[in-house]
Design a protein around this motif. Sequence first.
Motif, PDB file in Angstrom:
ATOM      1  N   SER A  22     -25.216  34.678  -4.615  1.00 27.19           N
ATOM      2  CA  SER A  22     -24.466  35.583  -4.143  1.00 27.19           C
ATOM      3  C   SER A  22     -23.701  34.711  -3.079  1.00 27.19           C
ATOM      4  O   SER A  22     -24.176  33.354  -2.892  1.00 27.19           O
ATOM      5  N   PRO A  23     -22.745  35.781  -2.390  1.00 30.40           N
ATOM      6  CA  PRO A  23     -21.593  34.728  -1.714  1.00 30.40           C
ATOM      7  C   PRO A  23     -22.421  34.116  -0.061  1.00 30.40           C
ATOM      8  O   PRO A  23     -21.907  33.121  -0.244  1.00 30.40           O
ATOM      9  N   ILE A  42     -22.238  28.020  -7.237  1.00 27.26           N
ATOM     10  CA  ILE A  42     -21.270  28.952  -8.366  1.00 27.26           C
ATOM     11  C   ILE A  42     -21.988  30.549  -7.642  1.00 27.26           C
ATOM     12  O   ILE A  42     -22.940  30.334  -6.852  1.00 27.26           O
ATOM     13  N   ASP A  43     -20.308  31.560  -7.055  1.00 27.32           N
ATOM     14  CA  ASP A  43     -21.170  32.514  -6.538  1.00 27.32           C
ATOM     15  C   ASP A  43     -20.900  33.594  -7.707  1.00 27.32           C
ATOM     16  O   ASP A  43     -20.210  33.770  -8.319  1.00 27.32           O
ATOM     17  N   LEU A  45     -21.743  36.756  -7.921  1.00 31.30           N
ATOM     18  CA  LEU A  45     -21.718  37.862  -8.051  1.00 31.30           C
ATOM     19  C   LEU A  45     -19.676  37.789  -8.371  1.00 31.30           C
ATOM     20  O   LEU A  45     -19.356  39.147  -8.655  1.00 31.30           O
ATOM     21  N   SER A  46     -19.094  37.126  -7.623  1.00 32.61           N
ATOM     22  CA  SER A  46     -17.598  37.100  -7.956  1.00 32.61           C
ATOM     23  C   SER A  46     -17.450  36.736  -9.630  1.00 32.61           C
ATOM     24  O   SER A  46     -16.422  36.385  -9.647  1.00 32.61           O
ATOM     25  N   GLY A  47     -18.423  35.637 -10.144  1.00 33.14           N
ATOM     26  CA  GLY A  47     -18.250  35.015 -10.661  1.00 33.14           C
ATOM     27  C   GLY A  47     -17.529  33.409 -10.830  1.00 33.14           C
ATOM     28  O   GLY A  47     -16.406  33.150 -11.839  1.00 33.14           O
ATOM     29  N   ARG A  48     -17.141  33.045  -9.211  1.00 30.46           N
ATOM     30  CA  ARG A  48     -16.242  32.170  -9.011  1.00 30.46           C
ATOM     31  C   ARG A  48     -17.286  30.901  -9.019  1.00 30.46           C
ATOM     32  O   ARG A  48     -18.451  30.370  -8.194  1.00 30.46           O
ATOM     33  N   ARG A  92     -26.104  27.304   2.398  1.00 29.93           N
ATOM     34  CA  ARG A  92     -28.037  27.797   1.598  1.00 29.93           C
ATOM     35  C   ARG A  92     -27.666  27.892   0.717  1.00 29.93           C
ATOM     36  O   ARG A  92     -26.173  28.523   0.017  1.00 29.93           O
ATOM     37  N   VAL A  93     -27.838  27.380  -0.370  1.00 28.76           N
ATOM     38  CA  VAL A  93     -27.520  27.914  -1.600  1.00 28.76           C
ATOM     39  C   VAL A  93     -29.305  27.829  -2.894  1.00 28.76           C
ATOM     40  O   VAL A  93     -30.541  27.355  -2.134  1.00 28.76           O
ATOM     41  N   VAL A  94     -29.053  28.065  -3.314  1.00 28.56           N
ATOM     42  CA  VAL A  94     -30.715  28.601  -4.872  1.00 28.56           C
ATOM     43  C   VAL A  94     -30.341  27.331  -5.834  1.00 28.56           C
ATOM     44  O   VAL A  94     -29.213  27.279  -6.346  1.00 28.56           O
TER      45      VAL A  94
END
Length: 120
Positions: A22-23, A42-43, A45-48, A92-94
């Motif tokens: 997510s962002p 990678i985000d 939700l926005s595909g960026r 923070r990342v997953v």
Amino acid sequence: MSIKLSGRSRRHRRVRKKVSGSPGKPRLCVFRSQQHIYAQVIDDLSGRTVAAAGSTSPELKKELSKKGRDVNAAVLVGKLIADRAKARKVERVVFDRAGYRYHGRVKQLAEAARKAGLKF
């Protein structure tokens, strides 16, 4: 690849059911080839792609003596992806292991990113 999916593809699909970026908390995805290792933040939700690094990055060419297939290359890529993510204000990342075992180069990349300041 044949009609059946490879084992890694099936495992990656299973992991991706649970892991999404997510962002506020994007996904740190790892790709490991025979010679190199790559990481992307990678985000979904926005595909960026927020940040990317790999053992083929120009910054690491001087530091890598081999083609980038060893654990030391994974550590350097982990530090580089953490620095680039922090420059984009991502703390923070997953972690997405992409169907690979959390072992060897994948584990060293994750631990180096943690030491460099990413939280997951």
